[in-house]
Design a protein around this motif. Structure first.
Motif, mmCIF file in Angstrom:
data_model
loop_
_atom_site.group_PDB
_atom_site.id
_atom_site.type_symbol
_atom_site.label_atom_id
_atom_site.label_comp_id
_atom_site.label_asym_id
_atom_site.label_seq_id
_atom_site.Cartn_x
_atom_site.Cartn_y
_atom_site.Cartn_z
ATOM 1 N N THR A 151 181.205 37.447 -27.865
ATOM 2 C CA THR A 151 181.345 38.488 -28.876
ATOM 3 C C THR A 151 180.668 39.774 -28.429
ATOM 4 O OG1 THR A 151 179.364 37.690 -30.029
ATOM 5 C CG2 THR A 151 181.485 36.844 -30.783
ATOM 6 N N ASP A 152 181.321 40.891 -28.690
ATOM 7 C CA ASP A 152 180.742 42.233 -28.563
ATOM 8 C C ASP A 152 180.072 42.481 -27.214
ATOM 9 O OD1 ASP A 152 181.528 42.234 -31.191
ATOM 10 O OD2 ASP A 152 179.514 42.250 -32.030
ATOM 11 N N PRO A 205 179.749 49.860 -27.361
ATOM 12 C CA PRO A 205 180.731 48.771 -27.492
ATOM 13 C C PRO A 205 182.159 49.295 -27.526
ATOM 14 C CG PRO A 205 178.922 48.462 -29.038
ATOM 15 C CD PRO A 205 178.723 49.817 -28.426
ATOM 16 N N THR A 252 184.470 45.607 -31.154
ATOM 17 C CA THR A 252 183.708 44.471 -31.659
ATOM 18 C C THR A 252 184.643 43.301 -31.926
ATOM 19 O OG1 THR A 252 183.926 45.301 -33.917
ATOM 20 C CG2 THR A 252 181.960 45.956 -32.698
#
Length: 383
Positions: free
Chosen positions: A311-312, A299, A302
């Motif tokens: 998200t992420d 990732p 985050t």
């Protein structure tokens, strides 16, 4: 192997023993799809073809649909190779390669942060013309001196149609070669892949024109109830003032191979590209080392994407498909594309996956049927 016909859907192509369920799921999702079917699905397992299917009016296994943001996976494979070579350094500033980029407080942004969509340089409020948007060098020149939409490095948001121009300019400044040239020389040509960052004119008969969304009444009502804000980050990033279906159907646009969304590719080509990153393919060694794959799949930052509100979901240049497909390993990497395309590599299962379709899906990005198809593929691979 098989051609099959059910409920008005004729499925062409082959599957390996044990993958018959994938063929049935492919037929099922096309039969249920509101829009006319026109799709390709290809899968490699440990470098060997196990699924090669297609269906729909005018579609065959060699057709070359526009794959929009799946292009980013091809583009950032080049960046990964250059990092692996030591030609590019992830924690070096973008401005150290490209001095003009330092303007308006962008001087400390690193290549790692740029690949994680953290530059805040998603476009320009006044928008680009269709011709400008097709040309990465024009985009890079226009964006270098611009102020970002948020503090560089502090957050991330999808640079939908310009990220390839930005990373591509870094590649050009570091190597003297365009990203498109390096992709052709190091990836497409040696591995014999039908993935083109710049469609040759002679391949025009194989191009599969994109068709616009044909919404159901429920989808049309939802769209009408949620009018787009022309000032929003999403509208800027996705260039809402342009018809991107008409844009990609222009031969002149596809000939330039814009590195964010301008590629044409078959599902077979996309899956093969990712298979070549995992291990030996087409008699050649793997493109990426395990440590390079891990670095680019990790990732990038985050939190919530300021443009898409996902998200992420980003590593470095690549998306993390395990966010949408939990049956995949967390070290999987790839990229989806408008019109519903999806492509990725999953080191945990040895699967390389490519899916294309010719009509836009709602609400955009990876088509919903990929959820069922990926699950069927992974179940077959593990069995």
């Amino acid at each position: 192997m098989t051609n099959g016909h059910s409920g008005g859907i004729t499925v062409h192509g082959t599957v390996a023993e044990g993958y018959e369920g994938v063929r049935e799921e492919f037929r099922a999702v096309l039969a249920e799809e509101h829009n006319e079917p026109g799709s390709q699905l290809a899968v490699y397992k440990d470098g060997e073809p196990v699924v090669d299917l297609w269906a729909g009016d005018g579609v065959d296994g060699d057709s070359l649909p526009a794959v929009y943001s799946c292009t980013k996976g091809a583009a950032h494979l080049v960046v990964a190779l250059l990092v692996q070579d030591g030609t590019l350094e992830l924690d070096r500033t973008v401005a150290s390669y490209w001095p003009e980029f330092a303007a308006e407080g962008k001087d400390r942004l690193t290549l790692r942060e740029l690949l994680g969509h953290r530059a805040g340089l998603i476009g320009v409020k006044e928008g680009f013309t269709a011709e400008e948007l097709a040309d990465d060098r024009v985009l890079a020149a226009r964006l270098a001196g611009r102020a970002p939409f948020w503090e560089p490095g502090a957050a991330y948001g999808y640079h939908a149609l310009v990220i390839g121009a930005l990373t591509g300019e870094v590649v050009l400044r570091a190597t003297g070669r365009t990203l498109q040239e390096l992709f052709e020389e190091r990836v497409r040509a040696p591995y014999g892949l039908d993935v083109f960052l710049g469609q040759p004119a002679g391949l025009e008969p194989r191009f599969l024109p994109v068709r616009p969304l044909n919404p159901t009444p429920a989808q049309a009502a939802e769209m009408a109830a949620r009018p787009a804000d022309p000032e929003s980050l999403r509208a800027v990033s996705f260039h809402a003032h342009l018809d991107l279906t008409e844009w990609i159907n222009r031969p002149a646009v596809r000939a330039l191979g814009q590195a964010s969304a301008g590629a044409v590719a078959s599902a077979r080509g996309l899956a093969g590209m990712y298979a070549a990153t995992l291990g030996e393919f087409a008699g050649l060694p793997a493109l990426l080392k395990p440590e390079t794959r891990a670095e680019f799949a990790r990732p990038g930052l985050t939190g919530t994407d300021l443009v898409t509100e996902q998200t992420d979901h980003f590593g470095l240049g690549f998306e993390r498909p395990s966010e949408d497909h939990p049956e995949l390993g967390t070290d999987a990497y790839g990229h989806c594309g408008a019109a519903g395309a999806q492509a990725f590599a999953d080191p945990a299962s040895g699967i390389a996956y490519g899916y294309t379709r010719r009509r836009h899906t709602y609400p955009g990005g990876s088509a919903p049927e990929n959820v069922r198809l990926v699950r069927a593929v992974v179940d077959a691979a593990r069995a």
